[in-house]
Write a protein that holds these residues in place. Structure first.
Motif, mmCIF file in Angstrom:
data_model
loop_
_atom_site.group_PDB
_atom_site.id
_atom_site.type_symbol
_atom_site.label_atom_id
_atom_site.label_comp_id
_atom_site.label_asym_id
_atom_site.label_seq_id
_atom_site.Cartn_x
_atom_site.Cartn_y
_atom_site.Cartn_z
ATOM 1 N N GLU A 121 0.833 -1.206 0.000
ATOM 2 C CA GLU A 121 0.000 0.000 0.000
ATOM 3 C C GLU A 121 0.871 1.261 0.000
ATOM 4 O OE1 GLU A 121 -3.122 0.366 -0.396
ATOM 5 O OE2 GLU A 121 -3.931 -1.638 -0.107
ATOM 6 N N PHE A 122 1.940 1.256 0.781
ATOM 7 C CA PHE A 122 2.817 2.422 0.845
ATOM 8 C C PHE A 122 3.696 2.524 -0.395
ATOM 9 C CE2 PHE A 122 1.728 1.506 5.240
ATOM 10 C CZ PHE A 122 1.426 2.775 5.721
ATOM 11 N N LEU A 123 3.977 1.384 -1.004
ATOM 12 C CA LEU A 123 4.825 1.376 -2.188
ATOM 13 C C LEU A 123 4.178 2.143 -3.341
ATOM 14 C CD1 LEU A 123 6.864 -1.474 -3.661
ATOM 15 C CD2 LEU A 123 5.010 -0.562 -5.067
ATOM 16 N N LYS A 124 2.858 2.049 -3.486
ATOM 17 C CA LYS A 124 2.180 2.591 -4.670
ATOM 18 C C LYS A 124 2.408 4.089 -4.878
ATOM 19 C CE LYS A 124 -1.817 0.889 -3.527
ATOM 20 N NZ LYS A 124 -3.257 0.556 -3.531
ATOM 21 N N PRO A 125 2.169 4.961 -3.892
ATOM 22 C CA PRO A 125 2.405 6.385 -4.155
ATOM 23 C C PRO A 125 3.881 6.702 -4.372
ATOM 24 C CG PRO A 125 1.853 6.022 -1.842
ATOM 25 C CD PRO A 125 1.578 4.738 -2.553
ATOM 26 N N PHE A 126 4.770 6.043 -3.632
ATOM 27 C CA PHE A 126 6.202 6.266 -3.826
ATOM 28 C C PHE A 126 6.628 5.836 -5.225
ATOM 29 C CE2 PHE A 126 6.503 5.520 0.982
ATOM 30 C CZ PHE A 126 6.444 6.880 1.257
ATOM 31 N N PHE A 127 6.070 4.730 -5.701
ATOM 32 C CA PHE A 127 6.379 4.224 -7.036
ATOM 33 C C PHE A 127 5.979 5.240 -8.099
ATOM 34 C CE2 PHE A 127 4.687 2.116 -10.839
ATOM 35 C CZ PHE A 127 5.792 1.402 -11.276
ATOM 36 N N ALA A 128 4.763 5.797 -7.999
ATOM 37 C CA ALA A 128 4.266 6.739 -9.002
ATOM 38 C C ALA A 128 5.155 7.978 -9.093
ATOM 39 C CB ALA A 128 2.828 7.140 -8.680
ATOM 40 N N VAL A 129 5.566 8.520 -7.955
ATOM 41 C CA VAL A 129 6.375 9.741 -7.955
ATOM 42 C C VAL A 129 7.794 9.451 -8.440
ATOM 43 C CG1 VAL A 129 7.304 11.598 -6.515
ATOM 44 C CG2 VAL A 129 4.973 10.773 -6.131
ATOM 45 N N THR A 130 8.368 8.347 -8.027
ATOM 46 C CA THR A 130 9.730 8.004 -8.467
ATOM 47 C C THR A 130 9.772 7.744 -9.963
ATOM 48 O OG1 THR A 130 10.205 7.036 -6.301
ATOM 49 C CG2 THR A 130 11.674 6.449 -8.102
ATOM 50 N N MET A 131 8.784 7.013 -10.485
ATOM 51 C CA MET A 131 8.721 6.767 -11.925
ATOM 52 C C MET A 131 8.603 8.090 -12.682
ATOM 53 S SD MET A 131 8.834 3.422 -12.669
ATOM 54 C CE MET A 131 7.804 2.972 -14.064
ATOM 55 N N ALA A 132 7.811 9.017 -12.169
ATOM 56 C CA ALA A 132 7.673 10.322 -12.813
ATOM 57 C C ALA A 132 9.010 11.052 -12.864
ATOM 58 C CB ALA A 132 6.643 11.161 -12.057
ATOM 59 N N TRP A 133 9.780 10.968 -11.793
ATOM 60 C CA TRP A 133 11.094 11.616 -11.759
ATOM 61 C C TRP A 133 12.014 11.017 -12.812
ATOM 62 C CZ3 TRP A 133 14.988 11.566 -7.055
ATOM 63 C CH2 TRP A 133 15.969 12.529 -7.292
ATOM 64 N N MET A 134 12.009 9.699 -12.935
ATOM 65 C CA MET A 134 12.869 9.044 -13.922
ATOM 66 C C MET A 134 12.464 9.445 -15.341
ATOM 67 S SD MET A 134 15.111 7.390 -12.224
ATOM 68 C CE MET A 134 14.994 8.753 -11.036
ATOM 69 N N PHE A 135 11.183 9.409 -15.641
ATOM 70 C CA PHE A 135 10.722 9.760 -16.983
ATOM 71 C C PHE A 135 11.035 11.220 -17.310
ATOM 72 C CE2 PHE A 135 7.293 6.312 -16.478
ATOM 73 C CZ PHE A 135 8.063 5.385 -17.148
ATOM 74 N N ALA A 136 10.762 12.116 -16.361
ATOM 75 C CA ALA A 136 10.971 13.546 -16.600
ATOM 76 C C ALA A 136 12.447 13.866 -16.770
ATOM 77 C CB ALA A 136 10.381 14.353 -15.438
ATOM 78 N N THR A 137 13.295 13.276 -15.932
ATOM 79 C CA THR A 137 14.733 13.527 -16.049
ATOM 80 C C THR A 137 15.284 12.954 -17.345
ATOM 81 O OG1 THR A 137 14.910 13.396 -13.632
ATOM 82 C CG2 THR A 137 16.955 13.292 -14.885
ATOM 83 N N GLY A 138 14.792 11.778 -17.740
ATOM 84 C CA GLY A 138 15.223 11.188 -19.001
ATOM 85 C C GLY A 138 14.849 12.031 -20.204
ATOM 86 N N LYS A 139 13.698 12.719 -20.136
ATOM 87 C CA LYS A 139 13.284 13.588 -21.238
ATOM 88 C C LYS A 139 14.102 14.866 -21.309
ATOM 89 C CE LYS A 139 9.954 13.565 -23.565
ATOM 90 N NZ LYS A 139 9.720 13.221 -24.996
ATOM 91 N N SER A 140 14.490 15.391 -20.138
ATOM 92 C CA SER A 140 15.216 16.660 -20.115
ATOM 93 C C SER A 140 16.718 16.485 -20.297
ATOM 94 C CB SER A 140 14.955 17.392 -18.791
ATOM 95 O OG SER A 140 15.426 16.622 -17.690
ATOM 96 N N ASP A 141 17.242 15.299 -20.000
ATOM 97 C CA ASP A 141 18.675 15.030 -20.109
ATOM 98 C C ASP A 141 18.865 13.741 -20.902
ATOM 99 O OD1 ASP A 141 21.371 14.627 -19.860
ATOM 100 O OD2 ASP A 141 21.402 14.635 -17.663
ATOM 101 N N ALA A 142 19.273 13.889 -22.153
ATOM 102 C CA ALA A 142 19.405 12.724 -23.033
ATOM 103 C C ALA A 142 20.454 11.741 -22.534
ATOM 104 C CB ALA A 142 19.752 13.186 -24.448
ATOM 105 N N ALA A 143 21.393 12.212 -21.719
ATOM 106 C CA ALA A 143 22.456 11.330 -21.229
ATOM 107 C C ALA A 143 22.014 10.489 -20.036
ATOM 108 C CB ALA A 143 23.684 12.159 -20.851
ATOM 109 N N PHE A 144 20.864 10.843 -19.449
ATOM 110 C CA PHE A 144 20.391 10.125 -18.264
ATOM 111 C C PHE A 144 19.468 8.987 -18.693
ATOM 112 C CE2 PHE A 144 17.415 9.504 -14.707
ATOM 113 C CZ PHE A 144 18.324 9.263 -13.684
#
Length: 383
Positions: free
Chosen positions: A134-157
């Motif tokens: 239950e606690f994993l779900k919100p943390f998962f959503a926010v962490t995945m968003a960080w990875m996707f957003a950083t990958g879009k803004s920094d091609a090297a990441f």
């Protein structure tokens, strides 16, 4: 004293205190909707607790579940408001640390957790039965968003590859419990975020196929999943006791309901205080209140999405969209199960069902939504 002079306890637009800034930047309508759901949950818990206690040997206090719910409810409100005070950077860091901690707890649950109905999903921590997923779900959503957003803004990441790795680890641990419902939920959240991030649709297709394969494997290997799907597809299979009682509750309730505490079907309905709390609402409060409940869920989700319309941060957009999708899907799955629209699935109805882990985790997730959708401007600018 002038009638226009603010009282000592009021918040004015020039109040630069932490609470003052929070009050004028947080979405108060969404906050009100969430508190309304919590209030309805408290009412339904008082109605459902006696019938649930009567079916459990060893429990003598008719309001056992209601009392425990009321212990967690103030903590959930405090947690939600406390997190809504955070800035975006703090929310992001908390999500990464929380995801790491949740993964550790999932591993400990698999090793030392209590098995219930063929699944190992709970672990006892200082006398509290904790469901780490239950606690994993919100943390998962926010962490995945960080990875996707950083990958879009920094091609090297390598954000997309890291996100896929996180998903595979989380999905594998959930399936080992096994918890098919939560696996489907996080898969849907990841697909929503992938789509909004504008990443190649092949990634969405891969996750969809993985979810489909997982569903087929669960049907073939997990007896309780097989029974639920067979019971849904074959009305004469003999595995429809719970859903038939749930439908009876809605029929008895009619338009206006039997009145709080006056329902009778809940005495024969297993998990009436948790998975089938919506059926209790249908019998005792009637169709109109059920539609109000559906309306509250829709309002919270649509209000949150409306706050994102002019959002310039891809991370905030993806994180909030993921959290709101998770919230909406969980509510939809629970209510659709109670109405026999989909096969039954043991998933709580947000803020209405009994469950300390669920209540606190949902408060955590919606607190992050409130924090990230706060108006961001230099204090003193016009609101």
């Amino acid at each position: 004293m002038s009638s226009t002079t603010p009282t000592r306890n009021s918040f004015t637009r020039t109040d630069t205190s932490v609470l003052g800034r929070w009050w004028w930047t947080v979405d108060r309508w969404t906050l009100a909707g969430l508190l309304a759901l919590m209030g309805l949950g408290a009412l339904l818990m008082l109605a459902a607790s006696p019938a649930s206690v009567a079916r459990i040997p060893g429990l003598s206090n008719s309001f056992h579940f209601a009392q425990r719910h009321f212990i967690f409810l103030p903590a959930a409100v405090a947690l939600m408001i406390g997190i809504s005070l955070m800035d975006i950077r703090t929310v992001r860091r908390m999500a990464v640390l929380g995801l790491a901690g949740s993964l550790v707890m999932l591993l400990l649950t698999l090793a030392f957790g209590d098995e219930t109905k063929g699944a190992t999903r709970w672990i006892n921590v200082f006398g509290f039965s904790l469901q780490a997923s239950e606690f994993l779900k919100p943390f998962f959503a926010v962490t995945m968003a960080w990875m996707f957003a950083t990958g879009k803004s920094d091609a090297a990441f390598p954000g997309q590859r890291i996100a896929l790795g996180i998903y595979l680890v989380v999905a594998s641990l959930l399936l080992m419990q096994p918890d098919l419902g939560q696996t489907i939920l996080i898969t849907a959240v990841a697909c929503v975020q992938l789509f909004l991030a504008g990443l190649p649709l092949i990634f969405v297709g891969i996750l969809f196929l993985l979810g489909l394969v997982g569903l087929i494997m669960a049907y073939l290997t997990l007896p309780h999943v097989t029974a639920r799907i067979d019971g849904f597809l074959d009305k004469d299979s003999g595995n429809r006791y719970q859903i038939e009682r749930s439908l009876d509750a809605f029929k008895n309730g009619g338009l206006m309901g039997q009145g709080p505490g006056e329902g009778t079907v809940k005495a024969q309905l297993p998990d009436s205080h948790s998975d089938f709390i919506f059926a209790v609402a249908g019998e005792e409060l009637g169709l109109i209140v059920c539609l109000v409940i559906v309306g509250l869920y829709a309002f919270i989700v649509l209000r949150g999405l409306a706050r994102l319309m002019n959002e310039t941060s891809l991370f905030v957009l993806l994180a909030c969209a993921g959290l709101l999708a998770q919230f909406a899907l969980q509510a939809t799955i629970n209510m659709a199960s109670a109405l026999s629209i989909i096969p039954t699935k043991g998933m709580t109805l947000p803020f209405l069902s009994y469950g300390g882990s669920s209540l606190l985790a949902l408060a955590l997730g919606m607190g992050m939504v409130l924090a990230m959708t706060r108006r961001r401007f230099q204090f003193g600018d016009p609101l």
